[in-house]
Design a protein around this motif. Structure first.
Motif, mmCIF file in Angstrom:
data_model
loop_
_atom_site.group_PDB
_atom_site.id
_atom_site.type_symbol
_atom_site.label_atom_id
_atom_site.label_comp_id
_atom_site.label_asym_id
_atom_site.label_seq_id
_atom_site.Cartn_x
_atom_site.Cartn_y
_atom_site.Cartn_z
ATOM 1 N N GLY A 34 0.841 -1.186 0.000
ATOM 2 C CA GLY A 34 0.000 0.000 0.000
ATOM 3 C C GLY A 34 0.874 1.233 0.000
ATOM 4 O O GLY A 34 1.735 1.388 0.867
ATOM 5 N N VAL A 35 0.667 2.103 -0.976
ATOM 6 C CA VAL A 35 1.555 3.253 -1.150
ATOM 7 C C VAL A 35 0.739 4.539 -1.156
ATOM 8 O O VAL A 35 -0.212 4.678 -1.938
ATOM 9 C CB VAL A 35 2.370 3.145 -2.460
ATOM 10 C CG1 VAL A 35 3.407 4.269 -2.516
ATOM 11 C CG2 VAL A 35 3.052 1.789 -2.571
ATOM 12 N N GLY A 36 1.122 5.453 -0.265
ATOM 13 C CA GLY A 36 0.456 6.743 -0.170
ATOM 14 C C GLY A 36 1.287 7.853 -0.763
ATOM 15 O O GLY A 36 1.427 7.940 -1.983
ATOM 16 N N SER A 37 1.873 8.691 0.090
ATOM 17 C CA SER A 37 2.525 9.909 -0.393
ATOM 18 C C SER A 37 3.671 9.676 -1.368
ATOM 19 O O SER A 37 3.854 10.504 -2.289
ATOM 20 C CB SER A 37 2.989 10.763 0.790
ATOM 21 O OG SER A 37 3.852 10.038 1.632
ATOM 22 N N PRO A 38 4.488 8.606 -1.276
ATOM 23 C CA PRO A 38 5.524 8.423 -2.290
ATOM 24 C C PRO A 38 4.957 8.243 -3.698
ATOM 25 O O PRO A 38 5.646 8.513 -4.683
ATOM 26 C CB PRO A 38 6.257 7.157 -1.822
ATOM 27 C CG PRO A 38 6.070 7.148 -0.345
ATOM 28 C CD PRO A 38 4.649 7.636 -0.164
ATOM 29 N N LEU A 39 3.723 7.802 -3.792
ATOM 30 C CA LEU A 39 3.040 7.694 -5.085
ATOM 31 C C LEU A 39 2.210 8.934 -5.386
ATOM 32 O O LEU A 39 2.314 9.523 -6.472
ATOM 33 C CB LEU A 39 2.141 6.457 -5.086
ATOM 34 C CG LEU A 39 1.149 6.303 -6.256
ATOM 35 C CD1 LEU A 39 1.890 6.230 -7.587
ATOM 36 C CD2 LEU A 39 0.273 5.073 -6.050
ATOM 37 N N ILE A 40 1.399 9.365 -4.443
ATOM 38 C CA ILE A 40 0.425 10.430 -4.691
ATOM 39 C C ILE A 40 1.082 11.803 -4.747
ATOM 40 O O ILE A 40 0.656 12.670 -5.517
ATOM 41 C CB ILE A 40 -0.669 10.413 -3.604
ATOM 42 C CG1 ILE A 40 -1.317 9.024 -3.514
ATOM 43 C CG2 ILE A 40 -1.715 11.484 -3.888
ATOM 44 C CD1 ILE A 40 -1.874 8.504 -4.828
ATOM 45 N N GLY A 41 2.132 12.018 -3.966
ATOM 46 C CA GLY A 41 2.763 13.334 -3.936
ATOM 47 C C GLY A 41 1.772 14.393 -3.498
ATOM 48 O O GLY A 41 1.021 14.209 -2.546
ATOM 49 N N ASP A 42 1.736 15.510 -4.243
ATOM 50 C CA ASP A 42 0.830 16.607 -3.896
ATOM 51 C C ASP A 42 -0.442 16.624 -4.736
ATOM 52 O O ASP A 42 -1.228 17.557 -4.667
ATOM 53 C CB ASP A 42 1.548 17.956 -4.021
ATOM 54 C CG ASP A 42 2.014 18.255 -5.441
ATOM 55 O OD1 ASP A 42 1.818 17.401 -6.347
ATOM 56 O OD2 ASP A 42 2.597 19.339 -5.663
ATOM 57 N N ALA A 43 -0.646 15.563 -5.515
ATOM 58 C CA ALA A 43 -1.757 15.565 -6.475
ATOM 59 C C ALA A 43 -3.108 15.716 -5.795
ATOM 60 O O ALA A 43 -3.980 16.455 -6.278
ATOM 61 C CB ALA A 43 -1.738 14.282 -7.313
ATOM 62 N N ALA A 44 -3.305 15.048 -4.659
ATOM 63 C CA ALA A 44 -4.610 15.079 -3.996
ATOM 64 C C ALA A 44 -4.864 16.388 -3.261
ATOM 65 O O ALA A 44 -5.959 16.608 -2.747
ATOM 66 C CB ALA A 44 -4.736 13.904 -3.023
#
Length: 210
Positions: free
Chosen positions: A176-186
């Motif tokens: 499960g990957v959060g900020s390393p994948l999403i970055g600032d996009a959300a």
């Protein structure tokens, strides 16, 4: 839905959390557009239930959408009503128990051996190893898999491209990957950068641990 089989097949669970509902929705749609098949929207996001409902309407059946940070029984019921197909909890509590009561697949958070036993005992479809990085990362997963070889682990927390690959090589069912994948996009950031990171993580998921 056989969530455990989907985790084994797709290997990557994208975790979306953001302060702006429209950006959270755009992020979910961008991930799905790049081929991410399992996406979790954290209930701590702005208007998360509305985002889940709108995303479920917009997405095809290839994308499986869940609700994360499910803490209470009401959270689980609300997530199900919004169209979530599974839930994710940070630990063992009323949210996880209610999910089982209403036959909603659940990835249940655990960290210690005792918590892994408890999560399995309530019928968790998979165990969210969280926060995975706090106990030594991939080496801790390897240690846990010795007494729990048949438990489907999904490490979450501090999972980046390098550690994600290692977790999968060591037998994680998925990561499960959060900020390393999403970055600032959300939060209204760069969607094109998100798409580039998504392609990189999908390559890792396809290659690692096979």
């Amino acid at each position: 839905m056989d969530l455990q089989s989907l985790l084994r097949e797709r290997r990557l669970l994208a975790i979306v959390r953001g302060r702006h509902a429209e950006s959270v929705l755009e992020t979910v749609l961008a991930l799905a557009g790049e081929g991410v098949g399992l996406i979790e929207v954290s209930l701590t996001s702005e208007r998360a239930l509305d985002v889940i409902s709108r995303a479920r309407t917009a997405l095809g059946s290839e994308t499986v959408l869940g609700a994360g940070t499910v803490l209470t029984a009401q959270d689980a019921r609300d997530a199900r009503a919004a169209g979530a197909e599974f839930i994710v909890t940070p630990g063992i509590g009323d949210g996880a128990l209610e999910a089982r009561h209403v036959s909603l697949p659940a990835i249940v958070g655990a960290l210690t051996p005792s918590e892994v036993i408890a999560a399995s005992a309530i019928g968790a479809d998979a165990v969210k190893l969280f926060p995975a990085s706090s106990m030594g990362g991939p080496d801790y997963l390897r240690a846990l898999r010795a007494p729990f070889p048949d438990v489907p682990f999904v490490p979450v927390g501090g999972v980046d491209a390098q550690s994600g690959r290692r977790y999968l090589e060591l037998g994680a069912t998925a990561v499960g990957v959060g900020s390393p994948l999403i970055g600032d996009a959300a939060d209204g950031g760069d969607l094109e950068a998100l798409r580039e990171r998504t392609r990189a993580f999908l390559r890792i998921a396809a290659e690692a641990g096979r």
